[in-house]
Design an enzyme around this catalytic site. Structure first.
Site, PDB file in Angstrom:
ATOM      1  N   TYR A 143      -3.625  -1.267   0.759  1.00  0.00           N
ATOM      2  CA  TYR A 143      -3.477  -2.724   0.770  1.00  0.00           C
ATOM      3  C   TYR A 143      -2.134  -3.061   1.398  1.00  0.00           C
ATOM      4  O   TYR A 143      -1.126  -2.427   1.103  1.00  0.00           O
ATOM      5  CB  TYR A 143      -3.535  -3.276  -0.657  1.00  0.00           C
ATOM      6  CG  TYR A 143      -3.288  -4.762  -0.763  1.00  0.00           C
ATOM      7  CD1 TYR A 143      -4.244  -5.682  -0.330  1.00  0.00           C
ATOM      8  CD2 TYR A 143      -2.101  -5.261  -1.306  1.00  0.00           C
ATOM      9  CE1 TYR A 143      -4.024  -7.056  -0.441  1.00  0.00           C
ATOM     10  CE2 TYR A 143      -1.876  -6.630  -1.418  1.00  0.00           C
ATOM     11  CZ  TYR A 143      -2.842  -7.526  -0.991  1.00  0.00           C
ATOM     12  OH  TYR A 143      -2.614  -8.872  -1.095  1.00  0.00           O
ATOM     13  N   ASP A 238       4.297   1.269   5.317  1.00  0.00           N
ATOM     14  CA  ASP A 238       4.379   0.145   4.394  1.00  0.00           C
ATOM     15  C   ASP A 238       4.916   0.645   3.058  1.00  0.00           C
ATOM     16  O   ASP A 238       4.191   1.230   2.256  1.00  0.00           O
ATOM     17  CB  ASP A 238       2.990  -0.504   4.234  1.00  0.00           C
ATOM     18  CG  ASP A 238       3.025  -1.711   3.299  1.00  0.00           C
ATOM     19  OD1 ASP A 238       4.113  -2.026   2.762  1.00  0.00           O
ATOM     20  OD2 ASP A 238       1.956  -2.335   3.108  1.00  0.00           O
ATOM     21  N   LYS A 266       8.911  -5.999  -3.171  1.00  0.00           N
ATOM     22  CA  LYS A 266       8.955  -5.621  -4.592  1.00  0.00           C
ATOM     23  C   LYS A 266      10.368  -5.227  -5.072  1.00  0.00           C
ATOM     24  O   LYS A 266      11.146  -6.112  -5.390  1.00  0.00           O
ATOM     25  CB  LYS A 266       7.889  -4.556  -4.871  1.00  0.00           C
ATOM     26  CG  LYS A 266       6.483  -5.125  -4.570  1.00  0.00           C
ATOM     27  CD  LYS A 266       5.316  -4.363  -5.101  1.00  0.00           C
ATOM     28  CE  LYS A 266       4.045  -5.190  -5.016  1.00  0.00           C
ATOM     29  NZ  LYS A 266       3.139  -4.862  -3.920  1.00  0.00           N
TER      30      LYS A 266
HETATM   31  C1  LIG Z   1       2.370  -5.680  -2.892  1.00  0.00           C
HETATM   32  C2  LIG Z   1       2.129  -5.084  -1.571  1.00  0.00           C
HETATM   33  C3  LIG Z   1       2.044  -5.853  -0.401  1.00  0.00           C
HETATM   34  C4  LIG Z   1       2.029  -7.357  -0.430  1.00  0.00           C
HETATM   35  O1  LIG Z   1       3.198  -7.885  -0.939  1.00  0.00           O
HETATM   36  P1  LIG Z   1       3.197  -9.399  -1.490  1.00  0.00           P
HETATM   37  O2  LIG Z   1       4.627  -9.640  -1.828  1.00  0.00           O
HETATM   38  O3  LIG Z   1       2.281  -9.402  -2.680  1.00  0.00           O
HETATM   39  O4  LIG Z   1       2.700 -10.268  -0.399  1.00  0.00           O
HETATM   40  C5  LIG Z   1       1.945  -5.204   0.807  1.00  0.00           C
HETATM   41  N1  LIG Z   1       1.905  -3.870   0.881  1.00  0.00           N
HETATM   42  C6  LIG Z   1       1.962  -3.092  -0.222  1.00  0.00           C
HETATM   43  C7  LIG Z   1       1.940  -1.608  -0.065  1.00  0.00           C
HETATM   44  C8  LIG Z   1       2.067  -3.670  -1.475  1.00  0.00           C
HETATM   45  O5  LIG Z   1       2.079  -2.892  -2.575  1.00  0.00           O
END
Ligand SMILES: *Cc1c(COP(=O)(O)O)cnc(C)c1O
Length: 430
Positions: A143, A238, A266
């Site tokens: 994701y 990512d 995060k």
């Molecule tokens: C949480 C997450 C996202 C999206 O981040 P948001 O701040 O919720 O838009 C993208 N990539 C990864 C790997 C994530 O865990």
């Protein structure tokens, strides 16, 4: 006693779709009533009924130093007294960028944004602008936020184009995203041989925390790095979840691999809206105002948010910080495994730094298909067993767990004790 969580959920459902501002919060995959959180401190959260939970979600990762850490809170308060935001550059942003570029060797330059979705979406635009190509490759079970190009699932065959995984995503957009199975080196090689010169970027979670916890193999990461270099494809790692969550060098450090562009979020926001993307200087030079790839944000680098992130980033550099997280995590997983096996419940676990996975399977999954083949059907009853005992896990079998520096040995022991009873409740379903 009235259930104040239920009362609020009923009210929320009148004015918000599904009663929430982000779908997984609605407890749809586990059933029951979402807990409305009143406050959190350290390793604990309290809901509207004043029930206390030992929290293993940590705001989905950011709360690595524990909720409402006094130094983070005072940095935020201090920043707020100076004004909430200016839409002009600040010293705090310079210091944050310097810190990120120092800590992550692959990051020569960085741009701050407000969410992980923005970071990945902008990284992809940059990769396309830099390469002059359109195709994007992602992997099943990963994701990367909710932008159009990324809400795409696999088509019927390896070289077929992706299909939208959400309504509202134009086929014209999803056609430019190809989805491959995770950790499948032959599939990757086949695709690069066929379309290598049309691919702008590959994006992946190096440890996929959005299908619980699935590690990329070293072989897979090395193949990716080599193929991307060979074909002039931008490798986007990512690390929105793994960045500074699995260790100070992020997941790239564990694999000894450098991304061309890294996305962060995060942890770097410490619970506030801060995310970032950055990487090679020659690529970043294509960003506006230097280059032709446009990207902007009213709240980007917001001083109050950056204060929370920067202070968190300082705290995680304390000596032994990750060793402590890992030791607590290992004790937790060890205890859970023993408790599950004693109850006759299959359980396998994964851990890296302060991020963990628990699976109702004999063996740790290596792909989305493996995750789906585990006993995810056991999760809702286990989840509610734990919740009733005062342990807050992510309300989905497809999310990683997070432990913070504030969790004590006693919290871990209590959690294991609760799990003994929760496993006993599901033993008859095995
Ligand atoms: C949480 C997450 C996202 C999206 O981040 P948001 O701040 O919720 O838009 C993208 N990539 C990864 C790997 C994530 O865990």
């Amino acid at each position: 006693m009235t259930n104040l969580n239920q009362a609020l959920f009923d009210r929320a459902s009148l004015t918000s779709p599904g009663g929430v501002n982000s779908p997984v919060r609605a407890f749809r995959s586990v059933g029951g009533t979402p807990r409305f959180i009143k406050r959190a401190q350290g390793a604990y959260m309290w809901d509207e009924n004043d029930t206390r939970y030992i929290d293993y979600v940590g705001s989905w990762g950011p709360a690595i130093v524990g909720h409402a850490h006094p130094e983070v809170v005072s940095a935020v308060q201090e920043a707020a007294t100076q004004g909430l935001g200016f839409g002009a550059p600040t010293r705090a942003e310079v210091e944050m960028a310097e810190l990120l570029c120092t800590m992550l060797p692959s990051m020569a330059q960085v741009r701050l944004v407000s969410s992980g979705t923005e970071a990945t979406m902008s990284a992809i635009r940059l990769a396309r602008g830099f390469t002059g190509r359109d195709l994007l490759i992602k992997f099943e079970g990963c994701y990367h936020g909710h932008s159009d190009s990324l809400l795409v699932k696999a088509g019927s065959g390896l070289l077929t184009l992706g299909n939208p995984s959400s309504k509202g995503v134009p086929v014209g957009v999803s056609n430019n995203t190809l989805v491959l199975p995770y950790n499948d080196v032959p599939a990757l090689k086949t695709l690069f041989a066929e379309k290598g010169d049309q691919i702008a970027a590959v994006i992946l979670e190096p440890i996929a925390g959005n299908m619980n916890f699935v590690r990329a193999s070293f072989e897979f990461m090395n193949a990716l790095r080599d193929l991307c270099t060979e074909h002039g494809v931008v490798l986007i790692i990512d690390e929105v979840m793994t960045g500074f969550r699995v260790g100070l060098q992020c997941a790239q450090g564990l694999y000894g691999i450098q991304a061309d562009i890294t996305t962060l979020g995060k942890v770097i926001g410490g619970g506030m809206p801060v995310a970032a993307f950055g990487g090679r200087a020659d690529i970043m030079a294509h960003m506006a105002p230097l280059g032709g790839v446009y990207q902007a944000g009213t709240l980007s680098g917001n001083p109050v948010a950056v204060a929370a992130g920067y202070t968190t980033m300082k705290l995680i550099q304390a000596p032994g910080f990750y060793e402590n997280l890992r030791a607590k995590g290992a004790a937790l997983l060890d205890g859970l495994t023993h408790a599950a096996h004693a109850a006759g419940v299959p359980l396998s676990t994964e851990l890296e730094g302060g991020m963990f996975g628990i699976f109702f399977s004999e063996q740790v999954p290596k792909s989305f298909a493996d995750v789906m083949a585990s006993r995810v059907d056991l999760f809702p009853a286990f989840f509610h067993g734990m919740l009733d005992e005062g342990v807050y896990l992510a309300p989905s079998a497809f999310e990683a767990g997070f432990i913070s520096a504030a969790h004590t040995d006693d919290d871990v022991a209590q959690t294991i004790d609760c799990a003994k009873r929760a496993f006993a409740r599901i033993a008859n379903q095995v």
